[in-house]
Design an enzyme around this catalytic site. Structure first.
Site, PDB file in Angstrom:
ATOM      1  N   HIS A 118      -0.644 -81.270  69.011  1.00 56.46           N
ATOM      2  CA  HIS A 118      -1.516 -82.244  68.682  1.00 56.46           C
ATOM      3  C   HIS A 118      -2.428 -82.820  69.833  1.00 56.46           C
ATOM      4  CE1 HIS A 118      -3.727 -85.019  66.188  1.00 56.46           C
ATOM      5  NE2 HIS A 118      -3.695 -85.727  67.121  1.00 56.46           N
ATOM      6  N   GLY A 124     -24.834 -48.917  64.602  1.00 57.01           N
ATOM      7  CA  GLY A 124     -23.559 -48.343  64.651  1.00 57.01           C
ATOM      8  C   GLY A 124     -23.358 -47.427  65.732  1.00 57.01           C
ATOM      9  N   ARG A 125     -22.072 -46.697  65.852  1.00 55.68           N
ATOM     10  CA  ARG A 125     -21.903 -45.850  66.918  1.00 55.68           C
ATOM     11  C   ARG A 125     -21.285 -44.477  66.294  1.00 55.68           C
ATOM     12  NH1 ARG A 125     -21.938 -47.669  72.240  1.00 55.68           N
ATOM     13  NH2 ARG A 125     -20.274 -46.081  72.646  1.00 55.68           N
ATOM     14  N   ALA A 145     -29.130 -51.062  66.916  1.00 55.58           N
ATOM     15  CA  ALA A 145     -27.672 -51.152  66.864  1.00 55.58           C
ATOM     16  C   ALA A 145     -27.339 -51.074  65.482  1.00 55.58           C
ATOM     17  CB  ALA A 145     -27.351 -52.645  67.552  1.00 55.58           C
ATOM     18  N   CYS A 164     -16.086 -49.679  77.141  1.00 54.99           N
ATOM     19  CA  CYS A 164     -15.756 -51.051  76.962  1.00 54.99           C
ATOM     20  C   CYS A 164     -15.890 -51.815  78.432  1.00 54.99           C
ATOM     21  CB  CYS A 164     -14.222 -51.046  76.688  1.00 54.99           C
ATOM     22  SG  CYS A 164     -13.719 -52.747  76.532  1.00 54.99           S
ATOM     23  N   GLY A 199     -25.168 -56.052  62.770  1.00 55.69           N
ATOM     24  CA  GLY A 199     -23.525 -55.705  62.816  1.00 55.69           C
ATOM     25  C   GLY A 199     -23.202 -56.529  64.140  1.00 55.69           C
ATOM     26  N   GLY A 222     -12.623 -47.147  82.935  1.00 51.97           N
ATOM     27  CA  GLY A 222     -12.894 -48.167  81.970  1.00 51.97           C
ATOM     28  C   GLY A 222     -13.743 -47.653  80.784  1.00 51.97           C
ATOM     29  N   GLY A 223     -14.504 -46.793  80.654  1.00 47.55           N
ATOM     30  CA  GLY A 223     -15.126 -46.319  79.377  1.00 47.55           C
ATOM     31  C   GLY A 223     -16.047 -47.148  79.100  1.00 47.55           C
TER      32      GLY A 223
HETATM   33  P1  FAD Z   1     -14.816 -45.077  75.603  1.00 52.70           P
HETATM   34  O1  FAD Z   1     -14.377 -46.512  75.870  1.00 52.70           O
HETATM   35  O2  FAD Z   1     -16.070 -44.883  74.801  1.00 52.70           O
HETATM   36  O3  FAD Z   1     -14.089 -44.200  76.643  1.00 52.70           O
HETATM   37  C1  FAD Z   1     -14.753 -42.999  76.524  1.00 52.70           C
HETATM   38  C2  FAD Z   1     -14.837 -42.401  78.025  1.00 52.70           C
HETATM   39  O4  FAD Z   1     -14.874 -41.022  78.090  1.00 52.70           O
HETATM   40  C3  FAD Z   1     -16.217 -42.909  78.327  1.00 52.70           C
HETATM   41  O5  FAD Z   1     -16.151 -43.192  79.802  1.00 52.70           O
HETATM   42  C4  FAD Z   1     -16.823 -41.024  78.795  1.00 52.70           C
HETATM   43  O6  FAD Z   1     -17.650 -41.196  80.111  1.00 52.70           O
HETATM   44  C5  FAD Z   1     -15.587 -40.327  78.883  1.00 52.70           C
HETATM   45  N1  FAD Z   1     -15.969 -38.918  78.434  1.00 52.70           N
HETATM   46  C6  FAD Z   1     -16.282 -38.680  77.389  1.00 52.70           C
HETATM   47  N2  FAD Z   1     -16.516 -37.307  77.170  1.00 52.70           N
HETATM   48  C7  FAD Z   1     -15.996 -36.806  78.136  1.00 52.70           C
HETATM   49  C8  FAD Z   1     -15.628 -35.482  79.008  1.00 52.70           C
HETATM   50  N3  FAD Z   1     -15.752 -34.423  78.326  1.00 52.70           N
HETATM   51  N4  FAD Z   1     -14.802 -35.236  80.071  1.00 52.70           N
HETATM   52  C9  FAD Z   1     -14.598 -36.524  80.738  1.00 52.70           C
HETATM   53  N5  FAD Z   1     -14.951 -37.759  80.390  1.00 52.70           N
HETATM   54  C10 FAD Z   1     -15.444 -37.963  79.050  1.00 52.70           C
HETATM   55  N6  FAD Z   1     -14.620 -53.502  71.331  1.00 52.70           N
HETATM   56  C11 FAD Z   1     -13.629 -54.632  71.426  1.00 52.70           C
HETATM   57  O7  FAD Z   1     -12.624 -54.493  70.897  1.00 52.70           O
HETATM   58  N7  FAD Z   1     -13.988 -55.608  71.812  1.00 52.70           N
HETATM   59  C12 FAD Z   1     -15.291 -56.238  72.181  1.00 52.70           C
HETATM   60  O8  FAD Z   1     -15.698 -57.211  72.442  1.00 52.70           O
HETATM   61  C13 FAD Z   1     -16.091 -54.948  72.180  1.00 52.70           C
HETATM   62  N8  FAD Z   1     -17.442 -55.238  72.546  1.00 52.70           N
HETATM   63  C14 FAD Z   1     -18.127 -54.125  72.619  1.00 52.70           C
HETATM   64  C15 FAD Z   1     -19.503 -54.134  73.001  1.00 52.70           C
HETATM   65  C16 FAD Z   1     -20.574 -53.207  73.254  1.00 52.70           C
HETATM   66  C17 FAD Z   1     -22.032 -53.507  73.536  1.00 52.70           C
HETATM   67  C18 FAD Z   1     -20.180 -51.954  72.821  1.00 52.70           C
HETATM   68  C19 FAD Z   1     -21.045 -50.582  72.954  1.00 52.70           C
HETATM   69  C20 FAD Z   1     -19.027 -51.800  72.279  1.00 52.70           C
HETATM   70  C21 FAD Z   1     -17.928 -52.855  72.323  1.00 52.70           C
HETATM   71  N9  FAD Z   1     -16.583 -52.756  72.025  1.00 52.70           N
HETATM   72  C22 FAD Z   1     -15.829 -53.728  71.714  1.00 52.70           C
HETATM   73  C23 FAD Z   1     -16.040 -51.228  71.484  1.00 52.70           C
HETATM   74  C24 FAD Z   1     -15.266 -50.688  72.637  1.00 52.70           C
HETATM   75  O9  FAD Z   1     -16.133 -50.568  73.545  1.00 52.70           O
HETATM   76  C25 FAD Z   1     -14.737 -49.551  71.908  1.00 52.70           C
HETATM   77  O10 FAD Z   1     -13.950 -49.443  71.004  1.00 52.70           O
HETATM   78  C26 FAD Z   1     -13.807 -48.664  73.348  1.00 52.70           C
HETATM   79  O11 FAD Z   1     -14.363 -48.558  74.348  1.00 52.70           O
HETATM   80  C27 FAD Z   1     -13.271 -47.269  72.609  1.00 52.70           C
HETATM   81  O12 FAD Z   1     -12.537 -46.913  73.861  1.00 52.70           O
HETATM   82  P2  FAD Z   1     -12.274 -45.288  73.800  1.00 52.70           P
HETATM   83  O13 FAD Z   1     -11.216 -44.972  74.913  1.00 52.70           O
HETATM   84  O14 FAD Z   1     -11.908 -44.804  72.574  1.00 52.70           O
HETATM   85  O15 FAD Z   1     -13.790 -44.811  74.385  1.00 52.70           O
HETATM   86  P1  NAI Z   2     -21.942 -52.048  63.160  1.00 55.53           P
HETATM   87  O1  NAI Z   2     -21.247 -50.844  62.033  1.00 55.53           O
HETATM   88  O2  NAI Z   2     -20.990 -53.065  63.471  1.00 55.53           O
HETATM   89  O3  NAI Z   2     -23.238 -52.755  62.385  1.00 55.53           O
HETATM   90  C1  NAI Z   2     -24.220 -51.712  62.116  1.00 55.53           C
HETATM   91  C2  NAI Z   2     -25.468 -52.488  61.134  1.00 55.53           C
HETATM   92  O4  NAI Z   2     -26.555 -51.864  61.099  1.00 55.53           O
HETATM   93  C3  NAI Z   2     -24.572 -52.680  59.700  1.00 55.53           C
HETATM   94  O5  NAI Z   2     -24.802 -53.929  59.404  1.00 55.53           O
HETATM   95  C4  NAI Z   2     -25.477 -51.613  59.045  1.00 55.53           C
HETATM   96  O6  NAI Z   2     -25.445 -51.950  57.769  1.00 55.53           O
HETATM   97  C5  NAI Z   2     -26.673 -51.702  59.793  1.00 55.53           C
HETATM   98  N1  NAI Z   2     -27.626 -50.592  59.519  1.00 55.53           N
HETATM   99  C6  NAI Z   2     -27.226 -49.256  59.404  1.00 55.53           C
HETATM  100  N2  NAI Z   2     -28.401 -48.610  59.256  1.00 55.53           N
HETATM  101  C7  NAI Z   2     -29.249 -49.231  59.441  1.00 55.53           C
HETATM  102  C8  NAI Z   2     -30.724 -48.943  59.262  1.00 55.53           C
HETATM  103  N3  NAI Z   2     -31.147 -47.686  59.161  1.00 55.53           N
HETATM  104  N4  NAI Z   2     -31.500 -50.113  59.207  1.00 55.53           N
HETATM  105  C9  NAI Z   2     -30.997 -51.357  59.665  1.00 55.53           C
HETATM  106  N5  NAI Z   2     -29.727 -51.394  59.631  1.00 55.53           N
HETATM  107  C10 NAI Z   2     -28.880 -50.535  59.523  1.00 55.53           C
HETATM  108  O7  NAI Z   2     -22.412 -51.362  64.279  1.00 55.53           O
HETATM  109  P2  NAI Z   2     -22.926 -51.906  65.977  1.00 55.53           P
HETATM  110  O8  NAI Z   2     -23.167 -53.137  65.912  1.00 55.53           O
HETATM  111  O9  NAI Z   2     -23.854 -50.836  66.500  1.00 55.53           O
HETATM  112  O10 NAI Z   2     -21.498 -51.757  66.569  1.00 55.53           O
HETATM  113  C11 NAI Z   2     -20.992 -50.292  66.711  1.00 55.53           C
HETATM  114  C12 NAI Z   2     -19.632 -50.568  66.961  1.00 55.53           C
HETATM  115  O11 NAI Z   2     -19.043 -51.298  68.464  1.00 55.53           O
HETATM  116  C13 NAI Z   2     -18.760 -51.214  65.883  1.00 55.53           C
HETATM  117  O12 NAI Z   2     -17.819 -50.356  65.302  1.00 55.53           O
HETATM  118  C14 NAI Z   2     -17.960 -52.394  66.511  1.00 55.53           C
HETATM  119  O13 NAI Z   2     -16.578 -52.246  66.200  1.00 55.53           O
HETATM  120  C15 NAI Z   2     -18.048 -52.018  68.194  1.00 55.53           C
HETATM  121  N6  NAI Z   2     -18.240 -53.271  68.683  1.00 55.53           N
HETATM  122  C16 NAI Z   2     -17.325 -54.216  68.700  1.00 55.53           C
HETATM  123  C17 NAI Z   2     -17.578 -55.488  69.406  1.00 55.53           C
HETATM  124  C18 NAI Z   2     -16.236 -56.648  69.162  1.00 55.53           C
HETATM  125  O14 NAI Z   2     -15.276 -56.327  68.805  1.00 55.53           O
HETATM  126  N7  NAI Z   2     -16.829 -57.866  69.287  1.00 55.53           N
HETATM  127  C19 NAI Z   2     -18.783 -55.892  70.096  1.00 55.53           C
HETATM  128  C20 NAI Z   2     -19.838 -54.699  69.858  1.00 55.53           C
HETATM  129  C21 NAI Z   2     -19.350 -53.701  69.395  1.00 55.53           C
END
Ligand code: FAD
Ligand code: NAI
Length: 465
Positions: free
Chosen positions: A444, A272-273, A270, A42, A182, A39-40
């Site tokens: 509606h 960015g990633r 938080a 997410c 963010g 499930g990664g």
């Molecule tokens: P990931 O989900 O990161 O999965 C990658 C997997 O690869 C991981 O399980 C890791 O352990 C594994 N891996 C890495 N390297 C290796 C290796 N060498 N060998 C074996 N396994 C490995 N997105 C949304 O669309 N909606 C949301 O509401 C949302 N909420 C979020 C809330 C938070 C707090 C966070 C942090 C993120 C959120 N996201 C959300 C973003 C979402 O989680 C990611 O965009 C999504 O998980 C990306 O999927 P992925 O498969 O690319 O990578």
């Molecule tokens: P983000 O990119 O959404 O926001 C990061 C924020 O931090 C921005 O406003 C940026 O200007 C600010 N920032 C950057 N450097 C800074 C610094 N040095 N000091 C203060 N502020 C700074 O990144 P976030 O919130 O960490 O999320 C990461 C990723 O996870 C996003 O790309 C998002 O798409 C995904 N995600 C998606 C969700 C959803 O779809 N509901 C929920 C949570 C995460």
């Protein structure tokens, strides 16, 4: 040594959906994942646990503040361990569900950390240290992303937490400082504010949620401020000093000026990633990642033959549904079919209250591209369902091409807009005009009528406002 058609590295939404599609298409497929559960990010520490806490904390706040006005007298008491337990139960059920889907689609889960060991070769190191090497015609990289760090702010997941730590703080913070306005900061900041924490958000830029349609972002900040969230914008964090009981965070104006120190019992970083490629062995196939991760030159193909990339580890929005769409398209291309992702129509949602949901172009993007557009806008204040539910904050805004009337973008703020945005996404996928939506009968009383009324507004014939 086993021979596969496809080996996918990473078991998140990108990886597990790729594996399912490969299984459906009759390919011999293995999925490599080093975590104990599939499930990664997410499912384990992202979308799912955060939405579980957002849902529960929203109900807690509603019960505390809003139920009485509906004629329901209750005195809610927070049971944080139970709130965390129900979150974990959802995560466990869903990750087990993915494991079931792997079996159903004849996907072999190779448990361990995968490494590309040369063209067509993947080695997998299991938890007990044993290493096996497997052959594959095609390799799909789906290793996802990890939180970005900030020099001077060391995450210990005790006092200074990242998103994973913020999903499991053992008590309601008295004061939580969030660095970064963010998606993560505002969602998880909302959770803890609703449960009783004072929340201060420190953001580098002079606005919240960069990239979001500015009018929508401004309304969003106003709504969060009204709820009690405090913002320090244009603020550069310069250091954090941690003690046993809290953190002193120092920041100063980006434009220059005197530094300030604020104290809190917890800080959430938080900002960015970043793509995750550690130990992946990319060098063995000559692939060099850059800041945006592993680059796909053409339809998920990296510079190495037979090595593909999808999801957070490559460019584009870091969203689960983007990873999922890329997964399906990538496997279809590997299988000789015509996979495709429409990057112009990837919705984005922030699951706060009110929610924010967007798809397509912002006004700023259209202006920068010199595209002539018309705006249709409708406030939830004029929507009967929103009114009777006493949840009339926000609006629907739709942007349509001034010449062709084709829908170019939509920006929604209000309760339940996460569910509503898909209507506009489908309309856009079918190249609909705003008039197509305006002339579609909507039930509606529903909030969805606001979608229609906004579309009517493009030609100036909104009826209910
Ligand atoms: P990931 O989900 O990161 O999965 C990658 C997997 O690869 C991981 O399980 C890791 O352990 C594994 N891996 C890495 N390297 C290796 C290796 N060498 N060998 C074996 N396994 C490995 N997105 C949304 O669309 N909606 C949301 O509401 C949302 N909420 C979020 C809330 C938070 C707090 C966070 C942090 C993120 C959120 N996201 C959300 C973003 C979402 O989680 C990611 O965009 C999504 O998980 C990306 O999927 P992925 O498969 O690319 O990578
Ligand atoms: P983000 O990119 O959404 O926001 C990061 C924020 O931090 C921005 O406003 C940026 O200007 C600010 N920032 C950057 N450097 C800074 C610094 N040095 N000091 C203060 N502020 C700074 O990144 P976030 O919130 O960490 O999320 C990461 C990723 O996870 C996003 O790309 C998002 O798409 C995904 N995600 C998606 C969700 C959803 O779809 N509901 C929920 C949570 C995460």
């Amino acid at each position: 040594m086993a021979q596969y058609d496809v080996i996918i590295i990473g078991g998140g939404p990108g990886g597990y959906n790729a594996a399912i599609r490969a299984g459906q298409l009759g390919l011999k497929v293995a999925l490599v994942e080093g975590r104990a559960t599939l499930g990664g990010t997410c499912l384990n520490v992202g979308c799912i646990p955060s939405k579980a806490l957002l849902h529960a904390s929203e109900l807690y706040e509603m019960a505390s503040k809003d139920f009485a006005s509906l004629g329901i007298d209750v005195s809610p008491k927070l049971n944080l361990p139970q709130m965390m337990a129900q979150k974990s139960e959802s995560v466990t059920a869903l990750t087990k569900g993915i494991e079931f889907l792997m079996k159903k689609n004849k996907v072999e889960w190779l448990k361990g950390w995968g490494k590309i060991a040369g063209p067509g070769k993947v080695s997998v190191k299991a938890a007990d240290g044993t290493e096996t090497v497997h052959d594959a015609k095609d390799i799909v990289i789906a290793t996802g992303s990890e939180p970005s760090g900030l020099p001077g702010v060391t995450v210990d997941n005790k006092r200074i937490v990242d998103s994973t730590g913020a999903l499991a703080i053992p008590e309601v913070p008295k004061h939580l400082i969030v660095i970064g306005a963010g998606v993560i900061g505002l969602e998880l900041g909302s959770v803890w504010r609703r449960l009783g924490a004072k929340v201060t958000v420190v953001e580098y830029l002079d606005r919240i949620t960069p990239g979001m349609d500015t009018e929508t972002a401004t309304a969003f900040q106003k709504a969060l401020t009204k709820q009690g969230m405090e913002f320090r914008l244009g603020a550069k964090v310069t250091g954090a000093k941690t003690s046993k009981t809290g953190v002193d965070l120092t920041y100063g104006p980006v434009a220059g000026g005197a530094a300030e120190t604020i104290s809190a019992d917890y800080v959430l970083l938080a900002i960015g990633r970043r793509p995750y490629t550690e130990g992946l062995g990319l060098e063995s196939v000559g692939v060099v990642p850059d800041k945006r991760g592993v680059i796909a030159n053409d339809h998920f193909k990296t510079s190495a033959k037979g090595v593909w990339v999808i999801g957070d580890v490559t460019s584009g929005p870091m969203l689960a549904h983007k990873a999922e769409d890329e997964a399906v398209a990538c496997i279809e291309l590997i299988a000789g079919k015509a996979g495709h992702v429409n990057y112009d129509i990837i919705p984005g949602v922030i699951y706060t209250f009110p929610e924010v949901a967007t798809v397509g172009k912002t006004e700023e993007e259209l202006k920068a591209a010199g595209v002539a557009y018309k705006v249709g806008k409708f406030p939830f204040l004029a929507n009967s369902r929103a009114k009777v539910n006493h949840e009339a904050e926000g609006f629907v805004k739709i942007l349509a091409d001034a010449k062709t009337d084709r829908i170019l973008g939509a920006h929604l703020i209000g309760p339940s807009v996460s569910e509503m945005i898909a209507e506009y996404a489908v309309a856009m996928e079918f190249s609909a005009s705003s008039e197509d939506v305006a002339r579609t009968c909507h039930p509606h009383p529903t909030r969805s009528e606001a979608l229609r009324q906004a579309a009517m507004g493009v030609e100036g014939w909104t009826m209910q406002a």
